[in-house]
Design a protein around this motif. Structure first.
Motif, PDB file in Angstrom:
ATOM      1  N   ASN A 193      -9.612   0.669  -2.567  1.00  0.00           N
ATOM      2  CA  ASN A 193      -8.684  -0.182  -1.822  1.00  0.00           C
ATOM      3  C   ASN A 193      -7.861   0.608  -0.810  1.00  0.00           C
ATOM      4  OD1 ASN A 193      -9.358  -2.647  -3.016  1.00  0.00           O
ATOM      5  ND2 ASN A 193      -8.046  -2.229  -4.786  1.00  0.00           N
ATOM      6  N   GLU A 194      -8.241   1.863  -0.587  1.00  0.00           N
ATOM      7  CA  GLU A 194      -7.429   2.740   0.256  1.00  0.00           C
ATOM      8  C   GLU A 194      -8.062   2.902   1.639  1.00  0.00           C
ATOM      9  OE1 GLU A 194      -3.995   4.607   0.798  1.00  0.00           O
ATOM     10  OE2 GLU A 194      -4.563   4.305  -1.292  1.00  0.00           O
TER      11      GLU A 194
ATOM     12  N   ASP B 105      -9.189   6.893  -5.320  1.00  0.00           N
ATOM     13  CA  ASP B 105      -9.565   6.444  -3.977  1.00  0.00           C
ATOM     14  C   ASP B 105      -8.830   7.162  -2.849  1.00  0.00           C
ATOM     15  OD1 ASP B 105      -7.105   5.261  -4.390  1.00  0.00           O
ATOM     16  OD2 ASP B 105      -7.803   3.194  -4.122  1.00  0.00           O
TER      17      ASP B 105
ATOM     18  N   ARG C 193     -13.064   3.003   4.113  1.00  0.00           N
ATOM     19  CA  ARG C 193     -12.475   2.242   3.015  1.00  0.00           C
ATOM     20  C   ARG C 193     -13.016   2.794   1.705  1.00  0.00           C
ATOM     21  NH1 ARG C 193      -8.110  -1.236   3.371  1.00  0.00           N
ATOM     22  NH2 ARG C 193      -8.103  -2.655   1.616  1.00  0.00           N
TER      23      ARG C 193
ATOM     24  N   ARG D  27       0.826  -1.205   0.000  1.00  0.00           N
ATOM     25  CA  ARG D  27       0.000   0.000   0.000  1.00  0.00           C
ATOM     26  C   ARG D  27       0.864   1.262   0.000  1.00  0.00           C
ATOM     27  NH1 ARG D  27      -4.348   0.208   4.581  1.00  0.00           N
ATOM     28  NH2 ARG D  27      -5.233  -1.418   3.264  1.00  0.00           N
TER      29      ARG D  27
ATOM     30  N   GLU E  37     -11.941   2.054  -7.139  1.00  0.00           N
ATOM     31  CA  GLU E  37     -10.514   2.206  -6.873  1.00  0.00           C
ATOM     32  C   GLU E  37      -9.947   3.500  -7.440  1.00  0.00           C
ATOM     33  OE1 GLU E  37      -8.383  -1.261  -8.135  1.00  0.00           O
ATOM     34  OE2 GLU E  37      -9.836  -2.635  -7.226  1.00  0.00           O
TER      35      GLU E  37
END
Length: 620
Positions: free
Chosen positions: A347-348, A310, A344, A16, A307
């Protein structure tokens, strides 16, 4: 070239972290192919943990810390006078994809207005050289390909975030004044020899505030045409918080009027408008069922489930870490995370930006800052229509559990009355839930595991539940205070009296004998007592399952075990015997075993019996 996962292993950081660095433009040469990043093999990680392929020069730390931008949505001011989290790479991602019309849906107070003003300043033609506001930002490091767009477009900007009125008449008057103000920013058109006389006459009606409702529906379409004619360049149209007046229309009963107006206004602005370079809209909900965007097949919607983009609304973990390091409070990172992290987006992992900056500015005192920024009509509506299943799930959520829910991103407020299960979709997009796991279904909806994001939102739920109980008369403030006072003083007799009062009130307002009463009781107890207690329900302990257990967070409070029994049409003597049976069952099945194992010695056992609106409580 390496992937984020491969480079994460090489640098010994999380995948990440590498992805975030790519998005922010801090890894020269990194390119996005599809949904994956490709990183040059020779990119280096310096000893301080930052990634670079060139020399790193440490900047001097300023002696005076910049103030935090509480309530600042003016980009020029925010980035020059305050601590600014650089979100300019949103511009790069947009220019890479070039959607004609983009809708960003995010919860309130997650930086939508500030980001839209940033976009306005970047693209808008101005007599001032506005490039200076981006020269030290990430977007400027991306090259001439992106810098060439700076200051090259006329821009129309409207924010509806303050259009909150009780009537349609007041609402349309406010919209008229917003359009009047925006037309006023473009008064050069009145002196343009390229603009026709009838267009200038229309322009004058808007400026003078004499335009009627029909005139106003064409305001964006006509202004974009005049700007294109004058500048030879089609404008960018930005509409911020487009759904705020729609939410007000729903709650104040002028829904049809605002929907009809917005449909015509947006149709002229975004549907088949040849005088449009790009369009941006922000809001909380994607309102599609009313066909506001009917036929707008060039609209790209970006929601909390997607996504793309994000990490541009709200603060990422890396950004928060840098912020607390700047202000010298790194020891508060875990507390800050527990209270304000947990969202959320795509995906962050995202922090609530409003709450983070308020927490830091108020001396790191954890409170529910977000709840004070606006009304929580969604939770109010949820509690009004809560079925037994919804109440049970709310209880599970408040205990930190996850529940399975179908999430439809096209849901609207008035669909609550049609199908109460739509509450989970509304709660998610509005920021009251997060979706740690999601699975896209064939119809475009998601099947998700949802949970409460953090301690702040848990506090919001509890305060709204208590407010609801007070509002409907299921409990009085006197009774609530009596419960709190008796716990503080460890006065068990007073506590029993207070709980008896609460039970009597609760039975009067819930369907006694049905699951609804039980769930209303449990939710109410959570709202009243959770600061002092962990509330557990229907858990195994000893030789059976107790009904309700209140485990003290501090040993100075007593543990409380409640066993509830119900039968219809009981007289006073029979009701007393039933309460005695409930109390005896606590001892017979050793329901106090769990608390005793946790070292709690002072335990109040309550056998509670009710029949219709009669209540009897027995205690040792």
């Amino acid at each position: 070239m390496k992937t984020c996962r491969e480079m994460a292993k090489v640098w010994n950081v999380t995948e990440r972290t590498v992805s975030a660095l790519c998005k922010s433009g801090k890894i020269p040469g990194a390119v996005k192919k599809g949904k994956s990043w490709q990183i040059p093999d020779d990119a280096e990680r310096p000893v301080d943990g930052r990634v670079s392929s060139g020399n790193y020069v440490k900047k001097n730390v300023p002696k005076e810390k910049k103030p935090l931008p509480i309530g600042i949505s003016d980009y020029v001011r925010a980035q020059s006078e305050y601590y600014y989290v650089d979100k300019t790479m949103l511009i790069k991602e947009f220019l890479d994809q070039k959607p004609l019309v983009s809708l960003f849906t995010r919860p309130r107070r997650f930086g939508k207005t500030l980001n839209m003003d940033m976009i306005r300043v970047f693209f808008e033609i101005s007599e001032e050289d506005t490039s200076k506001y981006f020269a030290d930002k990430d977007i400027w490091k991306c090259g001439e390909e992106y810098r060439s767009h700076q200051g090259k477009y006329p821009v129309v900007f409207l924010t509806f975030k303050d259009v909150k009125f009780d009537s349609w008449e007041a609402t349309i008057d406010k919209i008229r004044s917003l359009l009047q103000e925006e037309y006023g920013r473009h008064q050069e058109l009145l002196n343009s020899d390229r603009i026709a006389k009838y267009e200038k006459e229309y322009f004058a009606r808007i400026i003078e505030g004499t335009a009627n409702e029909v005139d106003l529906t064409s305001a964006l379409e006509k202004l974009s045409k005049m700007l294109k004619t004058h500048y030879g360049k089609a404008p960018i149209i930005i509409i911020d918080e487009y759904d705020t007046p729609i939410q007000e229309g729903y709650s104040k009963e002028f829904y049809d009027e605002i929907i009809g107006f917005m449909r015509n206004l947006f149709s002229g602005a975004f549907k088949d408008n040849k005088n449009l370079s790009y369009g941006f809209l922000t809001g909380i909900l994607r309102i599609a069922q009313e066909s506001i965007f009917s036929g707008l097949n060039n609209l790209v919607v970006n929601s909390v489930m997607d996504e793309e983009y994000d990490n541009y609304f709200g603060f990422t973990e890396t950004e928060v870490h840098e912020m607390i390091k700047y202000y010298g409070v790194t020891e508060k990172e875990n507390e800050l995370k527990a209270w304000y992290d947990g969202y959320r987006f795509g995906n962050e992992e995202i922090y609530n930006p409003w709450s983070v900056i308020n927490y830091l500015s108020k001396g790191c005192v954890p409170q529910a800052y977000w709840v004070n920024t606006g009304k929580n009509e969604i939770l109010e509506d949820v509690l009004k229509i809560a079925t037994n299943d919804i109440a049970e799930r709310l209880f599970s959520l408040l205990q930190g559990e996850r529940v399975i829910a179908r999430i439809d991103q096209n849901v609207v407020y008035r669909s609550l009355s049609d199908d109460p299960t739509n509450i989970y979709s509304l709660l998610l997009v509005a920021g009251y839930l997060k979706a740690p796991r999601k699975e896209l279904q064939a119809d475009g909806a998601y099947l998700c595991e949802v949970s409460i994001p953090n301690r702040e939102i848990a506090a919001v739920y509890k305060s709204e539940i208590l407010s609801h109980l007070l509002q409907i008369g299921a409990i009085t403030r006197t009774t609530a205070n009596k419960i709190a006072e008796s716990l503080y003083a460890n006065d068990l007799n007073k506590l029993q009296t207070a709980i008896a009062e609460y039970m009597n009130k609760s039975v009067s307002f819930y369907d006694a004998g049905a699951e609804g009463f039980y769930h209303g009781l449990v939710l109410g107890l959570i709202a009243l007592m959770d600061n002092q207690y962990k509330i557990r329900s229907n858990r195994e302990s000893g030789d059976g399952r107790y009904d309700i257990s209140l485990v003290p967070r501090e040993k100075r409070y007593p543990g409380i075990i409640m066993e509830l029994k119900w039968k219809s049409n009981l007289n006073t003597d029979a009701l007393e015997r039933l309460a005695s049976d409930a109390l005896a069952q606590i001892d017979a099945k050793r329901y106090d075993f769990e608390m005793t194992e946790e070292g709690i010695k002072n335990i109040l056992k309550l056998g509670i019996a009710f029949s219709g609106k009669q209540v009897k409580i027995k205690t040792e």
